[in-house]
Design a protein around this motif. Structure first.
Motif, PDB file in Angstrom:
ATOM      1  N   ALA A  50       0.842  -1.200   0.000  1.00 57.49           N
ATOM      2  CA  ALA A  50       0.000   0.000   0.000  1.00 57.49           C
ATOM      3  C   ALA A  50       0.876   1.248   0.000  1.00 57.49           C
ATOM      4  CB  ALA A  50      -0.933   0.003   1.200  1.00 57.49           C
ATOM      5  N   PHE A  51       0.378   2.315  -0.620  1.00 56.08           N
ATOM      6  CA  PHE A  51       1.095   3.587  -0.688  1.00 56.08           C
ATOM      7  C   PHE A  51       0.169   4.690  -0.191  1.00 56.08           C
ATOM      8  CE2 PHE A  51       2.616   7.404  -3.019  1.00 56.08           C
ATOM      9  CZ  PHE A  51       3.870   7.476  -2.446  1.00 56.08           C
ATOM     10  N   LEU A  88       4.763  10.692   2.789  1.00 60.58           N
ATOM     11  CA  LEU A  88       4.803   9.668   1.742  1.00 60.58           C
ATOM     12  C   LEU A  88       5.196   8.357   2.416  1.00 60.58           C
ATOM     13  CD1 LEU A  88       6.741  11.708  -0.973  1.00 60.58           C
ATOM     14  CD2 LEU A  88       4.265  11.329  -0.851  1.00 60.58           C
ATOM     15  N   LYS A  89       4.261   7.406   2.466  1.00 56.73           N
ATOM     16  CA  LYS A  89       4.470   6.188   3.250  1.00 56.73           C
ATOM     17  C   LYS A  89       4.198   4.957   2.397  1.00 56.73           C
ATOM     18  CE  LYS A  89       1.648   5.787   6.651  1.00 56.73           C
ATOM     19  NZ  LYS A  89       1.004   5.922   7.972  1.00 56.73           N
ATOM     20  N   VAL A  98       7.596   2.365   5.855  1.00 57.75           N
ATOM     21  CA  VAL A  98       8.645   3.366   5.821  1.00 57.75           C
ATOM     22  C   VAL A  98       8.047   4.646   5.251  1.00 57.75           C
ATOM     23  CG1 VAL A  98       9.446   2.642   3.529  1.00 57.75           C
ATOM     24  CG2 VAL A  98      11.005   3.864   5.067  1.00 57.75           C
ATOM     25  N   TYR A  99       8.464   5.804   5.800  1.00 59.65           N
ATOM     26  CA  TYR A  99       7.925   7.044   5.268  1.00 59.65           C
ATOM     27  C   TYR A  99       8.939   8.178   5.368  1.00 59.65           C
ATOM     28  CZ  TYR A  99       6.843   8.821  10.023  1.00 59.65           C
ATOM     29  OH  TYR A  99       6.906   9.275  11.321  1.00 59.65           O
ATOM     30  N   ALA A 327      -5.418  19.309   5.718  1.00 55.47           N
ATOM     31  CA  ALA A 327      -4.747  18.136   5.181  1.00 55.47           C
ATOM     32  C   ALA A 327      -5.716  17.261   4.423  1.00 55.47           C
ATOM     33  CB  ALA A 327      -4.085  17.335   6.306  1.00 55.47           C
ATOM     34  N   PHE A 328      -5.174  16.533   3.458  1.00 48.45           N
ATOM     35  CA  PHE A 328      -5.945  15.564   2.673  1.00 48.45           C
ATOM     36  C   PHE A 328      -5.123  14.280   2.624  1.00 48.45           C
ATOM     37  CE2 PHE A 328      -6.593  13.390  -1.392  1.00 48.45           C
ATOM     38  CZ  PHE A 328      -7.962  13.178  -1.378  1.00 48.45           C
ATOM     39  N   GLU A 329      -5.780  13.128   2.774  1.00 44.94           N
ATOM     40  CA  GLU A 329      -5.028  11.875   2.745  1.00 44.94           C
ATOM     41  C   GLU A 329      -5.725  10.846   1.843  1.00 44.94           C
ATOM     42  OE1 GLU A 329      -6.596   9.010   6.274  1.00 44.94           O
ATOM     43  OE2 GLU A 329      -4.954  10.369   6.808  1.00 44.94           O
ATOM     44  N   HIS A 330      -4.884  10.012   1.238  1.00 41.71           N
ATOM     45  CA  HIS A 330      -5.420   8.935   0.408  1.00 41.71           C
ATOM     46  C   HIS A 330      -4.441   7.770   0.410  1.00 41.71           C
ATOM     47  CE1 HIS A 330      -7.901   7.045  -2.652  1.00 41.71           C
ATOM     48  NE2 HIS A 330      -6.800   6.756  -3.322  1.00 41.71           N
ATOM     49  N   THR A 331      -4.976   6.558   0.503  1.00 43.31           N
ATOM     50  CA  THR A 331      -4.168   5.354   0.452  1.00 43.31           C
ATOM     51  C   THR A 331      -4.482   4.600  -0.836  1.00 43.31           C
ATOM     52  OG1 THR A 331      -4.208   5.146   2.869  1.00 43.31           O
ATOM     53  CG2 THR A 331      -3.595   3.193   1.623  1.00 43.31           C
TER      54      THR A 331
END
Length: 332
Positions: A50-51, A88-89, A98-99, A327-331
């Motif tokens: 996953a990113f 960035l993970k 890791v990020y 903030a905005f997040e997406h996987t």
């Protein structure tokens, strides 16, 4: 070195991270979507490959100064700043990620030249789940807990000396070892809405000194030449995320920041003296309490947006900051 206990715990738990264990199964309340609060450290991704991307926008302004005894004085007309950070993970396994968090900042002040875009120091972090367990508290009530170990380095990519103004500094000039623990627990009590608590402690220890020339973030001025020996710094804190609906969450961070100061030594050229003078001083240790309420909107477990405002509540030898954050997040 401050907080040696955290170092011992990190090193001892690293072995546990690398041992094969199974992740806990889903329990009631796990279906609630959370993004994580604004200022708490991130936790590992639950899926290998996953990113994760989370860009932040910060707009901040110091509005006052706390003295060595905690006394407060307003600061009118001070420098303001805008910065952008991106987490960035990548999930190496379902327990280890890791990020990196590259960040740029821009500052300005009335009747002064803007700083221009500047990179800050770059953190690189390896983190792993050392413990993942679930328990039934009583019929209809559950908790799901994870313990995460962080180990990494800060790379000195920010500006720290040869500055036109000391306020334009964005880095430390030294490589630093970082370590930390993150405890996260989700709760579901009967018919109540689920909520989640995150507790953490993070330490950063510089591993070398750095050379200084001219104005710097360490308090030196034009004509100085020498070295700075930075000491440890970090923070500890807690956050609570209360679910209002399946998608809407109220979050609150409470954070204690601390710094051990630094030692500066070198030679200073003065216009009033025929030769350079020896100069040696310590910068003060700093600490503060910082609070940040926020609102999260989670479309699903992969996509969220959140925003809030943080404020320095109290401190010593530090500034009072007001920081608006989005903030905005997406996987993927």
């Amino acid at each position: 070195m401050r907080f040696p206990l955290e170092i011992v715990l990190c090193l001892s738990l690293t072995a546990a991270v690398l041992l094969p264990t199974s992740r806990a199964h889903a329990v009631p309340g796990d279906e609630q979507a959370y993004s994580g609060s604004l200022f708490s450290p991130p936790t590992p991704l639950p899926k290998a490959g996953a990113f994760y991307v989370e860009p932040y926008l910060y707009v901040g302004s110091p509005i006052g100064q706390f003295g060595s005894q905690g006394d407060y004085h307003p600061l009118p007309g001070v420098q303001r700043s805008v910065s952008s950070l991106v987490i960035l993970k990548y999930g190496i396994t379902n327990r280890i990620s890791v990020y990196i968090t590259p960040q740029v900042q821009y500052s300005w002040q009335r009747s002064a030249t803007p700083s221009g875009l500047k990179f800050t120091d770059l953190p690189f972090v390896l983190q792993g789940v050392a413990l993942d367990r679930q328990s039934r508290l009583w019929p209809g009530s559950w908790q799901h807990s994870t313990l995460t170990v962080d180990i990494g380095m800060n790379f000195p990519t920010g500006s720290y000396d040869r500055l036109s103004r000391a306020q334009d500094g964005s880095g430390s000039g030294v490589y630093s070892f970082r370590y930390g623990l993150i405890d996260q627990t989700g709760f579901k009590f009967g018919s109540m809405r689920p909520f989640r608590v995150r507790l953490w402690a993070t330490g950063i220890q510089p591993v070398a000194s750095t050379s200084l020339n001219g104005q710097s973030v360490y308090g030196t001025g034009t004509g100085f030449s020498g070295r700075a020996h930075a000491e440890a710094f970090g923070n500890f804190g807690g956050s609570v995320e209360f679910s209002l609906t399946r998608h809407l969450v109220f979050a609150l961070d409470m954070i204690r920041d601390w710094s051990s100061g630094s030692h500066v030594q070198g030679r200073q050229i003065l216009q009033t003296a025929p030769a350079a003078q020896n100069l040696s001083f310590n910068t003060p240790a700093e600490d503060d309490w910082f609070a940040a309420p926020a609102i999260e909107y989670n479309w699903n477990a992969s996509t969220s947006i959140l925003g809030g405002v943080g404020l320095t509540l109290s401190g010593r030898d530090t500034t009072r900051q007001v920081i608006g954050t989005l903030a905005f997040e997406h996987t993927f």
